[in-house]
Design a protein around this motif. Sequence first.
Motif, PDB file in Angstrom:
ATOM      1  N   SER A  10      29.335  36.294 107.399  1.00 39.00           N
ATOM      2  CA  SER A  10      29.081  37.452 106.540  1.00 39.00           C
ATOM      3  C   SER A  10      27.666  37.406 105.951  1.00 39.00           C
ATOM      4  N   PRO A  11      26.950  38.549 105.989  1.00 39.20           N
ATOM      5  CA  PRO A  11      25.603  38.561 105.408  1.00 39.20           C
ATOM      6  C   PRO A  11      25.638  38.706 103.890  1.00 39.20           C
ATOM      7  N   SER A  12      26.824  38.920 103.335  1.00 46.84           N
ATOM      8  CA  SER A  12      26.928  39.206 101.908  1.00 46.84           C
ATOM      9  C   SER A  12      27.760  38.145 101.193  1.00 46.84           C
ATOM     10  N   ASN A  13      27.473  37.955  99.921  1.00 41.80           N
ATOM     11  CA  ASN A  13      28.256  37.000  99.129  1.00 41.80           C
ATOM     12  C   ASN A  13      29.607  37.570  98.704  1.00 41.80           C
ATOM     13  N   TRP A  14      29.790  38.879  98.921  1.00 42.01           N
ATOM     14  CA  TRP A  14      31.027  39.517  98.435  1.00 42.01           C
ATOM     15  C   TRP A  14      32.206  39.325  99.370  1.00 42.01           C
ATOM     16  N   TYR A  15      31.914  39.075 100.647  1.00 41.16           N
ATOM     17  CA  TYR A  15      33.009  39.012 101.625  1.00 41.16           C
ATOM     18  C   TYR A  15      32.977  37.697 102.391  1.00 41.16           C
ATOM     19  N   SER A  16      34.092  37.383 102.996  1.00 39.88           N
ATOM     20  CA  SER A  16      34.164  36.195 103.835  1.00 39.88           C
ATOM     21  C   SER A  16      34.630  36.602 105.222  1.00 39.88           C
ATOM     22  N   THR A  17      33.675  36.861 106.071  1.00 32.61           N
ATOM     23  CA  THR A  17      34.004  37.268 107.444  1.00 32.61           C
ATOM     24  C   THR A  17      33.247  36.381 108.427  1.00 32.61           C
ATOM     25  N   ILE A  18      33.786  36.290 109.639  1.00 27.83           N
ATOM     26  CA  ILE A  18      33.070  35.577 110.697  1.00 27.83           C
ATOM     27  C   ILE A  18      33.115  36.426 111.965  1.00 27.83           C
ATOM     28  N   THR A  19      32.083  36.324 112.744  1.00 32.49           N
ATOM     29  CA  THR A  19      32.010  37.097 113.995  1.00 32.49           C
ATOM     30  C   THR A  19      32.177  36.138 115.167  1.00 32.49           C
ATOM     31  N   SER A  53      37.602  37.661  94.804  1.00 29.28           N
ATOM     32  CA  SER A  53      36.132  37.499  94.773  1.00 29.28           C
ATOM     33  C   SER A  53      35.706  36.282  93.968  1.00 29.28           C
ATOM     34  N   SER A  54      36.436  36.003  92.882  1.00 32.57           N
ATOM     35  CA  SER A  54      36.009  34.883  92.039  1.00 32.57           C
ATOM     36  C   SER A  54      36.385  33.527  92.627  1.00 32.57           C
ATOM     37  N   LEU A  55      37.307  33.514  93.598  1.00 37.83           N
ATOM     38  CA  LEU A  55      37.724  32.244  94.206  1.00 37.83           C
ATOM     39  C   LEU A  55      37.072  32.011  95.562  1.00 37.83           C
ATOM     40  N   GLU A  56      36.572  33.104  96.141  1.00 38.99           N
ATOM     41  CA  GLU A  56      36.040  33.054  97.509  1.00 38.99           C
ATOM     42  C   GLU A  56      34.928  32.013  97.667  1.00 38.99           C
ATOM     43  N   VAL A  94      38.129  49.312  95.860  1.00 39.34           N
ATOM     44  CA  VAL A  94      39.237  48.344  95.986  1.00 39.34           C
ATOM     45  C   VAL A  94      40.029  48.214  94.683  1.00 39.34           C
ATOM     46  N   LYS A  95      39.369  48.462  93.577  1.00 42.23           N
ATOM     47  CA  LYS A  95      39.970  48.375  92.234  1.00 42.23           C
ATOM     48  C   LYS A  95      40.445  46.958  91.889  1.00 42.23           C
ATOM     49  N   LYS A  96      39.607  45.979  92.264  1.00 41.28           N
ATOM     50  CA  LYS A  96      39.825  44.591  91.813  1.00 41.28           C
ATOM     51  C   LYS A  96      38.560  44.253  91.051  1.00 41.28           C
ATOM     52  N   PHE A  97      38.542  44.521  89.762  1.00 41.19           N
ATOM     53  CA  PHE A  97      37.299  44.505  89.019  1.00 41.19           C
ATOM     54  C   PHE A  97      37.288  43.434  87.941  1.00 41.19           C
ATOM     55  N   ALA A  98      36.324  42.522  88.036  1.00 41.45           N
ATOM     56  CA  ALA A  98      36.141  41.509  86.975  1.00 41.45           C
ATOM     57  C   ALA A  98      34.633  41.295  86.847  1.00 41.45           C
ATOM     58  N   PHE A  99      33.964  42.301  86.294  1.00 40.46           N
ATOM     59  CA  PHE A  99      32.504  42.343  86.351  1.00 40.46           C
ATOM     60  C   PHE A  99      31.813  41.152  85.681  1.00 40.46           C
ATOM     61  N   GLY A 100      32.265  40.793  84.475  1.00 40.40           N
ATOM     62  CA  GLY A 100      31.633  39.690  83.751  1.00 40.40           C
ATOM     63  C   GLY A 100      31.654  38.403  84.553  1.00 40.40           C
ATOM     64  N   ASN A 101      32.827  38.130  85.114  1.00 37.70           N
ATOM     65  CA  ASN A 101      33.021  36.949  85.926  1.00 37.70           C
ATOM     66  C   ASN A 101      32.086  36.936  87.144  1.00 37.70           C
ATOM     67  N   LEU A 139      29.385  38.690  87.554  1.00 32.98           N
ATOM     68  CA  LEU A 139      27.966  38.679  87.150  1.00 32.98           C
ATOM     69  C   LEU A 139      27.485  37.232  87.023  1.00 32.98           C
ATOM     70  N   LEU A 140      28.335  36.414  86.425  1.00 30.78           N
ATOM     71  CA  LEU A 140      27.961  35.008  86.225  1.00 30.78           C
ATOM     72  C   LEU A 140      28.079  34.172  87.495  1.00 30.78           C
ATOM     73  N   ARG A 141      29.150  34.428  88.258  1.00 29.69           N
ATOM     74  CA  ARG A 141      29.424  33.575  89.413  1.00 29.69           C
ATOM     75  C   ARG A 141      28.635  33.951  90.659  1.00 29.69           C
ATOM     76  N   THR A 142      28.381  35.246  90.849  1.00 29.52           N
ATOM     77  CA  THR A 142      27.744  35.667  92.107  1.00 29.52           C
ATOM     78  C   THR A 142      26.383  36.338  91.896  1.00 29.52           C
ATOM     79  N   VAL A 143      26.359  37.368  91.024  1.00 34.68           N
ATOM     80  CA  VAL A 143      25.131  38.171  90.904  1.00 34.68           C
ATOM     81  C   VAL A 143      23.968  37.345  90.333  1.00 34.68           C
ATOM     82  N   ALA A 144      24.214  36.645  89.241  1.00 31.36           N
ATOM     83  CA  ALA A 144      23.119  35.868  88.616  1.00 31.36           C
ATOM     84  C   ALA A 144      22.588  34.754  89.525  1.00 31.36           C
ATOM     85  N   PRO A 145      23.463  33.934  90.129  1.00 34.68           N
ATOM     86  CA  PRO A 145      22.919  32.911  91.042  1.00 34.68           C
ATOM     87  C   PRO A 145      22.166  33.510  92.231  1.00 34.68           C
ATOM     88  N   GLU A 146      22.700  34.639  92.756  1.00 28.53           N
ATOM     89  CA  GLU A 146      22.014  35.258  93.899  1.00 28.53           C
ATOM     90  C   GLU A 146      20.633  35.776  93.482  1.00 28.53           C
TER      91      GLU A 146
END
Lengths: 269, 165
Positions: A117-126, A189-192, B123-130, B132-139
Amino acid sequence: MCLAAVVAVIGVVALLLGRSGGETLFFENVAEVILTPVEKVFSGIGNGVSEFFGYFSDIDELKGEIKTLKEENAELKANMREGDAAKSENDELRRLLALSEANPQLETEAAEIIARSPSNWYSTITIDKGSADGIALNQPVISSGKSLVGRISRVGTTWAEITTLTDPEHSAGAEIVRSGDLGITEGDSSLELQGLCKLSFISKSTDIVVGDTIVTSGMGGIYPHGLLVGKVTEISPDIQGISRYALIKPEVDINDLKQVLVVKNTTME
Amino acid sequence: MKITVHGIMLILISVLQTTWLGTLTVFGIQPNLFIVYTVITAFYCKKGEAAVLGGICGLLLDILIGRYMGINTILGILTAYVTAHLCEKVFGTRNLLIILCASAVFSLLWESAYYIVAFGLIVKKFAFGNMLLRTVAPETLYNCVVTLILALPLRKVLKFLYADN
């Protein structure tokens, strides 16, 4: 003048007497006896000086040798690494082959992972197999250890994309092996980023403990029953406090995967 | 010439983003070369040109992700247009520090906006604060480091390509 005359006389006498049968003359012997220790000392000094300067002249040669040896060493190390990589790939392929042979009812297609995956939001493989190889949408994908990897979510002619079990948009029916209780395993997303997924919708009465093994339940129509998902690492109440959720450490490390098996039929038990 | 250079760069970025960068993750986070490239090039292009290039970067990212087509395209267009506008009207310079700041701000905005739209609205699975800290800020931090590394050679190429701007 006088000294010169004496030396000349000695020289003439020596010439006249000559050398007979390899015998040393008396004064010749005396001279050698006196000179030998001096010669020894000078010879020793000479050798030392010669070795000293020889050391400097050898440095370039030694440097060259060191460079060659280092290059050879690097080449050998590279060969060793390549050998290790080939061995591990070979082992993985052997495991995949063994799995196919042990489950003849499984119609599988081995594929190599070519992109992630090119993005941090998803976990995919090609993978390098597509519709031309019989790959179709929603086919389950497993690893050599019969562990769940994910499902096919996009298919091209020569490639296909797998949505892995840690992807936030992935979910599958799951079963706790020890108790037979059911739940739903889903990505978050927070555990991925930690490589974990969640077992959701487990009621307070569900018999689940840390360390329990989770497999697919076969419900939902995509995954067959019995594919290994992972082990429970933590159990927490959900925000509403009505039910609980468990964190699952997937059996397969998605980041370390090189090859996978796409299951073309879902009649596996 | 410009099209060829950008074409080669975008192919290179697409390949690197889906292969090599996956092995260079820090705490599971990988940088986003498309955002970095959009921001750096926008400093050298005119607004319209920057918007087109940003749009292409976003579209490529959308295609590679393969989920919700158009979100990154729009974000790419907006990022490039605003960066080029700010460079022209406010900054008036292509200082490395300003490029770095722009990369940080737009990485933060781009990824936050994507999360809000894709996960909050769709998707409606929203935890923005989390997130922001875990993904957006490090990226964002990682993108800044990559900007610093890429900006030096890239600026020379862009200076040559956009000598008339």
